[in-house]
Design a protein around this motif. Structure first.
Motif, PDB file in Angstrom:
ATOM      1  N   LEU A  77      44.911  39.464  33.060  1.00 52.41           N
ATOM      2  CA  LEU A  77      45.963  38.453  32.912  1.00 52.41           C
ATOM      3  C   LEU A  77      45.843  37.370  33.976  1.00 52.41           C
ATOM      4  O   LEU A  77      46.070  36.184  33.693  1.00 52.41           O
ATOM      5  N   ALA A  78      45.494  37.748  35.201  1.00 49.14           N
ATOM      6  CA  ALA A  78      45.332  36.759  36.264  1.00 49.14           C
ATOM      7  C   ALA A  78      44.186  35.807  35.949  1.00 49.14           C
ATOM      8  O   ALA A  78      44.272  34.595  36.217  1.00 49.14           O
ATOM      9  N   VAL A  79      43.101  36.338  35.370  1.00 55.03           N
ATOM     10  CA  VAL A  79      41.976  35.476  34.992  1.00 55.03           C
ATOM     11  C   VAL A  79      42.412  34.490  33.910  1.00 55.03           C
ATOM     12  O   VAL A  79      42.050  33.293  33.941  1.00 55.03           O
ATOM     13  N   VAL A  80      43.197  34.968  32.939  1.00 49.05           N
ATOM     14  CA  VAL A  80      43.708  34.073  31.900  1.00 49.05           C
ATOM     15  C   VAL A  80      44.595  32.992  32.522  1.00 49.05           C
ATOM     16  O   VAL A  80      44.513  31.805  32.164  1.00 49.05           O
ATOM     17  N   SER A  81      45.462  33.389  33.466  1.00 46.99           N
ATOM     18  CA  SER A  81      46.346  32.424  34.123  1.00 46.99           C
ATOM     19  C   SER A  81      45.543  31.404  34.924  1.00 46.99           C
ATOM     20  O   SER A  81      45.859  30.198  34.910  1.00 46.99           O
ATOM     21  N   LEU A  82      44.497  31.847  35.620  1.00 43.62           N
ATOM     22  CA  LEU A  82      43.652  30.915  36.369  1.00 43.62           C
ATOM     23  C   LEU A  82      42.920  29.963  35.424  1.00 43.62           C
ATOM     24  O   LEU A  82      42.752  28.769  35.727  1.00 43.62           O
ATOM     25  N   GLY A  83      42.486  30.490  34.291  1.00 41.59           N
ATOM     26  CA  GLY A  83      41.847  29.619  33.308  1.00 41.59           C
ATOM     27  C   GLY A  83      42.791  28.563  32.779  1.00 41.59           C
ATOM     28  O   GLY A  83      42.406  27.385  32.584  1.00 41.59           O
ATOM     29  N   LEU A  84      44.051  28.959  32.552  1.00 45.60           N
ATOM     30  CA  LEU A  84      45.046  27.995  32.101  1.00 45.60           C
ATOM     31  C   LEU A  84      45.315  26.938  33.173  1.00 45.60           C
ATOM     32  O   LEU A  84      45.464  25.740  32.870  1.00 45.60           O
ATOM     33  N   SER A  85      45.370  27.372  34.436  1.00 44.94           N
ATOM     34  CA  SER A  85      45.569  26.405  35.522  1.00 44.94           C
ATOM     35  C   SER A  85      44.414  25.425  35.605  1.00 44.94           C
ATOM     36  O   SER A  85      44.615  24.211  35.832  1.00 44.94           O
ATOM     37  N   PHE A  86      43.207  25.930  35.441  1.00 47.43           N
ATOM     38  CA  PHE A  86      42.041  25.035  35.477  1.00 47.43           C
ATOM     39  C   PHE A  86      42.073  24.054  34.319  1.00 47.43           C
ATOM     40  O   PHE A  86      41.745  22.861  34.474  1.00 47.43           O
ATOM     41  N   TRP A  87      42.518  24.529  33.161  1.00 42.56           N
ATOM     42  CA  TRP A  87      42.612  23.642  32.003  1.00 42.56           C
ATOM     43  C   TRP A  87      43.673  22.574  32.226  1.00 42.56           C
ATOM     44  O   TRP A  87      43.495  21.415  31.863  1.00 42.56           O
ATOM     45  N   ALA A 123      42.422  47.748  42.264  1.00 42.94           N
ATOM     46  CA  ALA A 123      43.574  47.050  42.830  1.00 42.94           C
ATOM     47  C   ALA A 123      43.150  45.912  43.750  1.00 42.94           C
ATOM     48  O   ALA A 123      43.808  44.859  43.792  1.00 42.94           O
ATOM     49  N   ALA A 124      42.050  46.086  44.481  1.00 44.37           N
ATOM     50  CA  ALA A 124      41.607  45.038  45.405  1.00 44.37           C
ATOM     51  C   ALA A 124      41.282  43.752  44.651  1.00 44.37           C
ATOM     52  O   ALA A 124      41.716  42.656  45.038  1.00 44.37           O
ATOM     53  N   SER A 125      40.539  43.872  43.547  1.00 41.22           N
ATOM     54  CA  SER A 125      40.201  42.683  42.762  1.00 41.22           C
ATOM     55  C   SER A 125      41.438  42.093  42.101  1.00 41.22           C
ATOM     56  O   SER A 125      41.600  40.860  42.040  1.00 41.22           O
ATOM     57  N   ALA A 126      42.318  42.963  41.595  1.00 39.87           N
ATOM     58  CA  ALA A 126      43.524  42.481  40.922  1.00 39.87           C
ATOM     59  C   ALA A 126      44.438  41.750  41.890  1.00 39.87           C
ATOM     60  O   ALA A 126      45.038  40.723  41.537  1.00 39.87           O
ATOM     61  N   VAL A 127      44.560  42.240  43.116  1.00 39.09           N
ATOM     62  CA  VAL A 127      45.424  41.601  44.106  1.00 39.09           C
ATOM     63  C   VAL A 127      44.915  40.194  44.427  1.00 39.09           C
ATOM     64  O   VAL A 127      45.705  39.228  44.502  1.00 39.09           O
ATOM     65  N   VAL A 128      43.621  40.051  44.601  1.00 39.14           N
ATOM     66  CA  VAL A 128      43.056  38.726  44.904  1.00 39.14           C
ATOM     67  C   VAL A 128      43.282  37.777  43.735  1.00 39.14           C
ATOM     68  O   VAL A 128      43.720  36.622  43.911  1.00 39.14           O
ATOM     69  N   ALA A 129      42.996  38.250  42.513  1.00 40.50           N
ATOM     70  CA  ALA A 129      43.146  37.387  41.339  1.00 40.50           C
ATOM     71  C   ALA A 129      44.603  37.007  41.108  1.00 40.50           C
ATOM     72  O   ALA A 129      44.915  35.838  40.803  1.00 40.50           O
TER      73      ALA A 129
END
Length: 392
Positions: A77-87, A123-129
């Motif tokens: 979900l964080a990757v999707v949110s970051l993609g939306l922010s980039f868009w 969790a480490a990757s998820a926290v950063v994302a």
């Protein structure tokens, strides 16, 4: 993914009313963003609405997700949110007020959950994302004073959620460590109990077998009752061993502090000793013992059992044994004396040494030695205050 009542069992971490309030707040934020027109902007408005609904939906479904699935889903979900922010950053037609609050709020809550119970490797990757998705959304369109301040506020919320999640995680780890140490200590106690129970029963069996062998030629009619007592003692020993070894092998379950025997079983212990023959045992109870803590009642029984076992093994010419258990103030006193010939305390065995260790665990003391009237005595003082119980 667990389903049914077991999956929703994680809701017990939070009261149901608090959980429903959280979901209501997130849905309220979606409606607020919708009423403010954040999702009505052409091109990217519907995409932001879908992202917000996905974030809220993941929060609602989070109790069903395990320690691995939750950070995986949150990271996706964080990757999707970051993609939306980039868009949104590429779409220069977007206004800086078109960001919405439902999605960042959901991401903050997911950050707390991932930090609290997520598997460390994921969790480490998820926290950063999640942290990047939360902080970068306000400045995804343009970097101005207002968006920068909002990004800092979002960063503060993310750090707070991360701190709460990690704090509760460390607290749970510490509780599990304490529970594991308690189970290990209890199993150690049961191992000591196993030795004492088996030694007591086996000693009784040996004494009765020797008596039956001596009576076989002179009074054969007394042999069958002696064999019955031997059989009963053997059955009791096997029952105790099965019960205690079962607890020792229970690696995952909690071992409760229910005593195998306490003050109530001291009377039967004394009667059993007298029934074997050779010496008469008398029991004297002074005071009330209904509200004794488990540690004290079990230890008192152990003192009597160990003392009677030593009488069978070592007391030569013993004809009378007195067992006194008294409660006065904040202390229980257990005293066992016999009239046999004096003997020395053996420091090489596990009996009195193990008993002294057991009594010392609850803050008590034990003494053994010759008594004034002749014979041998064992006396233990067991404090109630050390077991956390107020004296009556």
């Amino acid at each position: 993914m667990p389903t049914g009542p077991q999956g929703w069992g994680r809701l017990r971490v939070l009261p149901v009313t608090v959980w429903l309030l959280l979901v209501g707040v997130l849905l309220g934020l979606v409606l607020l963003d919708l009423g403010a027109g954040f999702y009505w902007i052409a091109h990217h408005g519907p995409a932001k609405l879908i992202g917000a609904l996905l974030a809220v939906g993941l929060v609602v479904a989070s109790p069903r997700l395990g320690s691995r699935a939750l950070p995986m889903a949150a990271c996706a979900l964080a990757v999707v949110s970051l993609g939306l922010s980039f868009w949104l950053h590429l779409e220069m037609r977007a206004s800086s007020q078109a960001m919405g609050f439902a999605e960042p709020a959901s991401l903050v809550w997911l950050l707390l959950l991932v930090a609290r119970r997520g598997k460390p490797s994921w969790a480490a990757s998820a926290v950063v994302a999640l942290s990047m998705a939360i902080v970068l959304r306000p400045v995804s369109v343009s970097v101005r004073q207002s968006t920068t301040i909002l990004a800092l506020l979002f960063a503060l919320a993310a750090v707070t959620a991360l701190g709460i999640g990690l704090g509760t995680r460390l607290l749970l780890v510490d509780r599990r460590r304490q529970a594991a140490a308690l189970r290990l200590e209890q199993r150690t106690e049961f191992a000591r109990d196993l030795h004492d129970f088996v030694a007591h029963h086996v000693t009784g069996i040996v004494v009765q077998a020797q008596g039956a062998q001596a009576m076989a030629g002179k009074r054969p009619e007394l042999v069958p009752p002696a064999l019955q007592r031997i059989e009963q003692a053997g059955s009791e020993a096997l029952t105790s061993m099965r019960h205690m070894v079962g607890m020792l092998r229970d690696a995952d379950g909690d071992v409760t502090l229910t005593p195998l025997a306490g003050i109530g079983e001291v009377r039967s212990l004394v009667e059993e000793f007298s029934a074997v023959g050779g010496a008469r045992a008398r029991l004297e109870l002074e005071g009330t013992f209904d509200d004794l803590p488990v540690e004290v009642s079990t230890t008192a029984h152990r003192v009597v059992m160990e003392a009677l076992t030593n009488v069978r093994k070592h007391a030569q010419g013993c004809t009378d044994v007195r067992v006194h258990v008294g409660r006065a103030g904040d202390r229980v006193t257990v005293r066992v004396t016999d009239d046999g010939r004096q003997r020395h305390v053996s420091h090489s065995g596990f009996g009195l040494k193990g008993l002294a260790e057991r009594v010392g665990l609850i803050g008590g003391s034990v003494r053994a030695g010759p008594v004034t009237a002749g014979g041998w005595g064992v006396e233990a003082e067991l404090p109630l205050a050390a077991a956390g119980v107020a004296a009556s």
